[in-house]
Design an enzyme around this catalytic site. Structure first.
Site, PDB file in Angstrom:
ATOM      1  N   GLY A  12      -1.204  14.072 -20.503  1.00 45.62           N
ATOM      2  CA  GLY A  12      -0.254  14.054 -19.380  1.00 45.62           C
ATOM      3  C   GLY A  12       0.412  12.694 -19.346  1.00 45.62           C
ATOM      4  O   GLY A  12       0.728  12.163 -18.283  1.00 45.62           O
ATOM      5  N   ALA A  13       0.621  12.143 -20.564  1.00 42.30           N
ATOM      6  CA  ALA A  13       1.054  10.749 -20.691  1.00 42.30           C
ATOM      7  C   ALA A  13       2.418  10.462 -20.079  1.00 42.30           C
ATOM      8  O   ALA A  13       2.734   9.319 -19.772  1.00 42.30           O
ATOM      9  CB  ALA A  13       1.059  10.356 -22.154  1.00 42.30           C
ATOM     10  N   GLY A  15       3.517  11.835 -17.319  1.00 41.70           N
ATOM     11  CA  GLY A  15       3.510  12.138 -15.881  1.00 41.70           C
ATOM     12  C   GLY A  15       3.388  10.895 -15.013  1.00 41.70           C
ATOM     13  O   GLY A  15       3.194   9.780 -15.505  1.00 41.70           O
ATOM     14  N   ARG A  47       3.592  17.366 -23.350  1.00 43.56           N
ATOM     15  CA  ARG A  47       4.472  18.394 -23.915  1.00 43.56           C
ATOM     16  C   ARG A  47       5.855  17.870 -24.249  1.00 43.56           C
ATOM     17  O   ARG A  47       6.529  18.379 -25.125  1.00 43.56           O
ATOM     18  CB  ARG A  47       4.588  19.563 -22.932  1.00 43.56           C
ATOM     19  CG  ARG A  47       3.338  20.405 -22.922  1.00 43.56           C
ATOM     20  CD  ARG A  47       3.433  21.500 -21.905  1.00 43.56           C
ATOM     21  NE  ARG A  47       3.767  20.955 -20.597  1.00 43.56           N
ATOM     22  CZ  ARG A  47       3.649  21.613 -19.458  1.00 43.56           C
ATOM     23  NH1 ARG A  47       3.218  22.849 -19.458  1.00 43.56           N
ATOM     24  NH2 ARG A  47       3.959  21.056 -18.306  1.00 43.56           N
ATOM     25  N   LEU A 187     -13.752   5.114  -4.671  1.00 45.69           N
ATOM     26  CA  LEU A 187     -15.032   4.523  -5.072  1.00 45.69           C
ATOM     27  C   LEU A 187     -14.844   3.282  -5.945  1.00 45.69           C
ATOM     28  O   LEU A 187     -15.792   2.566  -6.230  1.00 45.69           O
ATOM     29  CB  LEU A 187     -15.885   5.557  -5.809  1.00 45.69           C
ATOM     30  CG  LEU A 187     -16.380   6.707  -4.942  1.00 45.69           C
ATOM     31  CD1 LEU A 187     -17.146   7.720  -5.763  1.00 45.69           C
ATOM     32  CD2 LEU A 187     -17.265   6.178  -3.813  1.00 45.69           C
ATOM     33  N   ASP A 242      -6.434  16.474   0.282  1.00 45.79           N
ATOM     34  CA  ASP A 242      -5.866  15.331  -0.439  1.00 45.79           C
ATOM     35  C   ASP A 242      -6.653  14.044  -0.158  1.00 45.79           C
ATOM     36  O   ASP A 242      -6.815  13.210  -1.053  1.00 45.79           O
ATOM     37  CB  ASP A 242      -4.396  15.152  -0.010  1.00 45.79           C
ATOM     38  CG  ASP A 242      -3.650  14.159  -0.884  1.00 45.79           C
ATOM     39  OD1 ASP A 242      -3.799  14.234  -2.115  1.00 45.79           O
ATOM     40  OD2 ASP A 242      -2.922  13.296  -0.336  1.00 45.79           O
ATOM     41  N   HIS A 247     -11.808  11.246  -0.533  1.00 46.32           N
ATOM     42  CA  HIS A 247     -11.851   9.791  -0.316  1.00 46.32           C
ATOM     43  C   HIS A 247     -12.678   9.413   0.923  1.00 46.32           C
ATOM     44  O   HIS A 247     -13.574   8.582   0.861  1.00 46.32           O
ATOM     45  CB  HIS A 247     -10.440   9.227  -0.142  1.00 46.32           C
ATOM     46  CG  HIS A 247      -9.536   9.478  -1.317  1.00 46.32           C
ATOM     47  ND1 HIS A 247     -10.007   9.583  -2.600  1.00 46.32           N
ATOM     48  CD2 HIS A 247      -8.184   9.617  -1.404  1.00 46.32           C
ATOM     49  CE1 HIS A 247      -8.982   9.793  -3.424  1.00 46.32           C
ATOM     50  NE2 HIS A 247      -7.868   9.821  -2.711  1.00 46.32           N
ATOM     51  N   LYS A 330     -10.266  10.363   9.987  1.00 42.68           N
ATOM     52  CA  LYS A 330      -8.875  10.539  10.411  1.00 42.68           C
ATOM     53  C   LYS A 330      -7.952  10.146   9.267  1.00 42.68           C
ATOM     54  O   LYS A 330      -8.128   9.079   8.671  1.00 42.68           O
ATOM     55  CB  LYS A 330      -8.646   9.616  11.613  1.00 42.68           C
ATOM     56  CG  LYS A 330      -7.272   9.716  12.196  1.00 42.68           C
ATOM     57  CD  LYS A 330      -7.285   9.239  13.630  1.00 42.68           C
ATOM     58  CE  LYS A 330      -6.837   7.792  13.713  1.00 42.68           C
ATOM     59  NZ  LYS A 330      -6.784   7.289  15.075  1.00 42.68           N
ATOM     60  N   SER A 400     -11.661 -12.737   5.970  1.00 45.89           N
ATOM     61  CA  SER A 400     -10.509 -12.175   5.264  1.00 45.89           C
ATOM     62  C   SER A 400     -10.611 -12.594   3.816  1.00 45.89           C
ATOM     63  O   SER A 400     -10.698 -13.785   3.514  1.00 45.89           O
ATOM     64  CB  SER A 400      -9.208 -12.729   5.850  1.00 45.89           C
ATOM     65  OG  SER A 400      -8.959 -12.093   7.056  1.00 45.89           O
TER      66      SER A 400
HETATM   67  C1  BG6 Z   1      -4.263   9.906  -3.523  1.00 47.94           C
HETATM   68  C2  BG6 Z   1      -3.532  10.923  -2.705  1.00 47.94           C
HETATM   69  O1  BG6 Z   1      -5.496  10.411  -3.944  1.00 47.94           O
HETATM   70  O2  BG6 Z   1      -4.467   8.739  -2.742  1.00 47.94           O
HETATM   71  C3  BG6 Z   1      -2.227  10.371  -2.170  1.00 47.94           C
HETATM   72  O3  BG6 Z   1      -3.282  12.065  -3.511  1.00 47.94           O
HETATM   73  C4  BG6 Z   1      -2.439   9.059  -1.466  1.00 47.94           C
HETATM   74  O4  BG6 Z   1      -1.615  11.303  -1.307  1.00 47.94           O
HETATM   75  C5  BG6 Z   1      -3.274   8.116  -2.314  1.00 47.94           C
HETATM   76  O5  BG6 Z   1      -1.172   8.483  -1.219  1.00 47.94           O
HETATM   77  C6  BG6 Z   1      -3.670   6.873  -1.543  1.00 47.94           C
HETATM   78  O6  BG6 Z   1      -4.293   5.964  -2.376  1.00 47.94           O
HETATM   79  P1  BG6 Z   1      -4.318   4.423  -1.994  1.00 47.94           P
HETATM   80  O7  BG6 Z   1      -5.188   3.805  -3.029  1.00 47.94           O
HETATM   81  O8  BG6 Z   1      -2.910   3.951  -2.020  1.00 47.94           O
HETATM   82  O9  BG6 Z   1      -4.892   4.353  -0.616  1.00 47.94           O
END
Ligand code: BG6
Length: 484
Positions: A12-13, A15, A47, A187, A242, A247, A330, A400
């Site tokens: 998928g190079a 993409g 492709r 991660l 997503d 995440h 959230k 920070s």
């Molecule tokens: C991706 C999602 O996994 O993480 C995106 O598909 C999102 O929709 C992105 O924008 C956010 O990643 P980061 O590292 O910018 O917080």
């Protein structure tokens, strides 16, 4: 570390993911000396019919700015990249790919060494099964000298429990779990990796990190832009698939899990699975979903779309440590800021003797871990307001990273995770059973949304999201704190 020939194959190079994340991560690893010119070769496969130089030109623009370091090595790096053109279910394409890899191995292995083949699938999951079959059939490491074949896959791993299980069975019939690296790039983030150290290397936190002291925990992801060109993909998945199911849930695991027996990847992942297994079924009363106004103007999004671009979901963990503590997850697109953070809010101080000093209730202690932007950890606490009066205010103790670790470059998540793959360290990758429980938690809710039984509330782009989400937060016990 292992030596010998290393082939990194980016499928998928041409993409977006490959251009924006994979190649820049490889470039950063190269210029920091983690990829040696005399060992490594990078292959792009896709492709699109383009030449080696055309691929190099396409990615060049994405390689220059990372870390602001020198780009003198860029031409040498680009020369390591070769392009092979072919379909994702084409015998011929994968034969050619194998030939190209083998030739490279032959030329570099004249000094002896192993053959290491890392396949990075920067592709939509719909083609994973066919691509994996092709790799298995034509492109496995054949060296007598040892080595390995490893496959890196990106989410979304399915759309719900059944589709994900189907994918796991297909991939599992082709590769061992040890060969599969399921990336969740959260991660690889510095402050996510810091969670284990923070929790288990500090005496401070050990006695406090439980239901006796903590009132509620928020794990928040906000973006200040909408789906921007990804509407087609996004509309099929929505914010829960997503961001939240992967995440934010991964972050929750690290915040909530028990201490692992050791730092061995299997020990850590065992604890993550346990905490996920203790999550109770989601109560729909504790869910708010939203969709920003204008989302459906995107021509790739259906006019009738019920897809949430925002969600607040409360998870409850049924174990001795967390019973009664809401974990508020959230996430939202097109909100008022871009931020990802963990907010651990402590309970009120019992028998507060200062309540009359300022005429207001004491603020709560809150410990905030900001994953991005500007990595930081800070603690909100109550202090005496400086001056002659005995009054109290809320203030912050602030770590920070930018100030404290000046001159230290924090690596990109993808850089770290690719390096882990080369080193064979699966600690920061999602194990198959972990993925299964993650889907078990969210599948009933997702089906309810897919069936239109739960409707997203509209919110203005650039806002905090639907007001109902703030009400839910309050109901869960969250108290807004102020610091100065
Ligand atoms: C991706 C999602 O996994 O993480 C995106 O598909 C999102 O929709 C992105 O924008 C956010 O990643 P980061 O590292 O910018 O917080």
């Amino acid at each position: 570390p292992e030596t010998g020939c290393l082939s990194i194959i980016v499928l998928g190079a041409s993409g977006d993911l490959a251009k924006k994340k994979t190649f820049p991560a490889l470039w950063n690893l190269y210029r920091q000396g983690f990829l040696q010119s005399n060992e490594v070769h990078i292959f792009g496969y896709a492709r699109t019919k383009i030449s080696d130089d055309e691929l190099r030109d396409r990615i060049r623009g994405y390689l220059v700015d990372g870390h602001g370091a020198s780009t003198d090595d860029l031409p040498q790096f680009l020369q390591l990249i070769k392009y092979v053109n072919g379909g994702y279910d084409s015998d011929e394409g994968f034969r050619l790919l194998d030939k190209a890899i083998s030739e490279h191995e032959f030329s570099k292995n004249s000094q002896e060494g192993t053959s290491r083949r890392l396949f990075y699938l920067a592709l939509p999951p719909s083609v994973y099964p066919s691509v994996c079959k092709m790799i298995r059939k034509f492109c496995m490491n054949k060296s007598d000298l040892g080595g390995w074949t490893r496959i890196v896959v990106e989410k979304p791993f399915g759309k719900d429990l059944d589709t994900s299980e189907e994918l796991s069975i297909q991939l599992g019939s082709l590769f061992d779990e040890k060969q599969l690296y399921r990336i969740d790039h959260y991660l690889g983030k510095e402050l996510v990796q810091n969670l284990l150290v923070l929790r288990f290397a500090n005496r401070f936190f050990l006695p406090l990190w439980n239901r006796d002291n903590i009132d509620n925990i928020q794990i928040v992801f906000r973006e200040d832009f909408g789906t921007e060109g990804r509407g087609g993909y996004f509309d099929e998945y929505g914010i829960i698939r997503d961001i939240i199911q992967n995440h934010l849930l991964q972050v929750l695991c690290l915040v909530a899990m028990e201490k692992p027996v050791s730092l061995r990847p299997e020990h850590i992942r065992d604890e993550k699975v346990k905490v996920l297994q203790s999550v109770l079924p989601i109560s729909y009363e504790e869910v708010v979903i939203g969709q920003y106004e204008g989302y459906k103007d995107d021509p790739t999004v259906s006019d009738k779309s019920n897809t949430p671009t925002f969600a607040t979901v409360i998870l409850r963990i049924h174990n001795e440590r967390w019973e009664g503590v809401p974990f508020i997850l959230k996430a939202g697109k097109a909100l008022n800021s871009r931020k990802a953070e963990i907010r651990v809010q402590f309970k009120d101080v019992p028998g507060d003797i200062f309540r009359f000093c300022s005429g207001v209730k004491q603020g709560r202690n809150e410990f905030v871990i900001r994953l991005q932007p500007s990595e930081a950890m800070y603690m909100k606490l109550t202090v005496k307001k400086p001056g002659l009066e005995m009054a109290t205010i809320q203030s912050e103790m602030d770590l920070s990273y930018r100030q404290r670790y000046q001159g230290v470059t924090i690596p990109e998540a993808y850089e770290r995770l690719i390096l882990d793959t080369i080193r064979g360290d699966q600690q920061h990758f999602v194990r198959r059973d972990e993925l299964k429980v993650a889907w078990e938690i969210f599948t009933p809710l997702l089906h309810k949304i897919d069936d239109g039984e739960l409707k997203p509330l509209p919110y203005k782009p650039g806002s905090r999201g639907p007001a109902e989400a703030d009400k839910l937060l309050e109901k869960a016990g969250y108290v807004q704190t102020h610091g100065y």
